[in-house]
Scaffold this motif. Structure first.
Motif, PDB file in Angstrom:
ATOM      1  N   ASP A 221       0.591  -1.314   0.117  1.00  0.00           N
ATOM      2  CA  ASP A 221       0.215   0.234   0.232  1.00  0.00           C
ATOM      3  C   ASP A 221       0.651   1.421  -0.151  1.00  0.00           C
TER       4      ASP A 221
ATOM      5  N   SER B  11       0.588   4.453   0.006  1.00  0.00           N
ATOM      6  CA  SER B  11      -0.503   5.282   1.030  1.00  0.00           C
ATOM      7  C   SER B  11      -0.416   5.173   2.791  1.00  0.00           C
ATOM      8  N   ASP B  12       0.730   4.200   2.455  1.00  0.00           N
ATOM      9  CA  ASP B  12       0.922   3.952   3.971  1.00  0.00           C
ATOM     10  C   ASP B  12       1.460   5.161   4.438  1.00  0.00           C
TER      11      ASP B  12
ATOM     12  N   THR C   4       2.588  12.305   8.803  1.00  0.00           N
ATOM     13  CA  THR C   4       2.248  11.611   7.913  1.00  0.00           C
ATOM     14  C   THR C   4       3.343  11.443   7.371  1.00  0.00           C
TER      15      THR C   4
END
Length: 377
Positions: A250, A252-253, A260
């Motif tokens: 993933d 987007s992890d 973030t």
């Protein structure tokens, strides 16, 4: 001479690793021995899980030794058992990662005319060596490098640095490596899977360019060295991310529990770039002591922010500054390469194009030519 007893021998490492790599490849040629894609994913996950468990157990053991609870030569039966299980998966985990990167490289048209990828993607998951680097105290400039064995303590690192700096006007650092461009490429198994894919792709690109003008000119100048490392960073991240995504990862992890990934990297990058720029300004004014005190204060600032860098000094910036997209660099090469990359539709065409570059001057002329063509269109 100081690092001698702790030096890392590439020749010895190759002798230990090459036979096992080829024996596993021969084993997979027999029908039924090649795992499916789903099985490969599970193998890699199990391998990394065991690696994390081993590191945790060893950390607890080391803490016990410091508290005089265990003998320094003692290794728990549990660690031995975990290591045995992990080593049983090693060759298959390496092959799974190699296959994922090879698939992306083929799709990016990086194979030869008959479709064969040369050199083949070949990695060895292991603990990479450390690297001892030095710089003058009155400027940031990489002067010497020496590979150091992986399993040395923090106290031994400080001892080596202190002995190297003693009676010499130089800055020394024993720094970490994520990988090493041997063949097979040595890739750290202590990172998360996405970083492992990126590092494996980065090191394979060095092997790929070794047979082409770009890689063969890597040691001709400081600029060409930085150009090679930075190009491998840019394209390696792209190839690695594609392979990681195809592997079920993933993208987007965020990768960090509290910030973030973008915010976290931005915070660290801002502090390091600010530190590098002010340090260079102080050194240009011959304020060496003030520059070193400033770097120490910035190190504390980062540590209090939760970012654990072992040491920041002139050698730190001299070594990490070779990667021009990093926050430790003030080289224009990072921005130039990003601009150059923007003229290509995919990673493969960028990699093939830069393969022909033999000098930094040629690169800048090629970039200028591309900009002119783009402007005229």
């Amino acid at each position: 001479m100081i690092a001698g007893p702790d030096s890392f021998s590439i020749v010895s490492w190759e002798i230990r690793n090459i036979p096992s790599k080829w024996s596993h490849l021969l084993w997979e040629m027999f029908p039924g021995n090649k795992p499916s894609d789903d099985k490969r994913t599970l193998i890699v996950e199990d391998y990394l899980k065991l690696t994390r468990q081993i590191n945790k157990e060893k950390s607890l053991l080391e803490r016990g030794v410091k508290q005089n609870k265990y003998d320094s030569n003692q290794e728990s039966a549990h660690v031995i058992q975990l290591t045995y299980r992990r080593d049983g998966l090693k060759a298959r985990a390496e092959e799974a990662i190699e296959a994922a990167i090879s698939s992306v490289a083929h799709k990016q048209d990086l194979g030869l005319t008959l479709g064969m990828l040369f050199p083949p993607v070949d990695i060895s998951l292991d603990s990479p060596p450390h690297i001892l680097v030095t710089s003058p105290r009155d400027e940031i400039k990489l002067t010497n490098k020496q590979l150091i064995r992986a399993n040395i303590t923090g106290n031994r690192k400080q001892e080596i640095e202190g002995l190297v700096e003693k009676n010499q006007n130089i800055s020394a650092l024993v720094d970490n490596l994520s990988g090493l461009g041997t063949y097979p490429a040595l890739v750290s198994d202590e990172h998360e899977l996405r970083q492992i894919f990126r590092t494996a792709a980065h090191e394979w690109l060095h092997n790929y360019w070794f047979f082409r003008p770009f890689g063969q000119s890597m040691w001709d100048s400081d600029e060409m060295y930085t150009l090679n490392e930075t190009a491998a960073d840019i394209a390696g991240d792209e190839i690695g991310d594609l392979a990681f995504s195809n592997f079920g990862g993933d993208l987007s992890d965020p990768g960090n529990k509290y910030l973030t990934n973008t915010d976290y990297q931005s915070q660290v990058a801002t502090i390091l770039k600010e530190t590098r720029q002010k340090t260079e300004m102080l050194l240009e004014e011959n304020k060496v002591t003030e520059a070193e005190a400033y770097m120490k204060s910035q190190w504390w600032r980062l540590k209090l922010s939760g970012y654990n860098i072992r040491k920041i000094n002139q050698a730190f910036f001299a070594f990490r500054g070779n990667y021009a997209t990093s926050s430790s660099s003030t080289s224009p090469i990072g921005d130039e390469l990003k601009e150059y990359r923007g003229f290509f539709s995919n990673s493969g065409s960028f990699i093939r194009s830069i393969s022909k570059i033999k000098s930094y001057d040629q690169f800048r002329k090629e970039l200028k030519h591309m900009k002119m063509l783009s402007f005229s269109n």
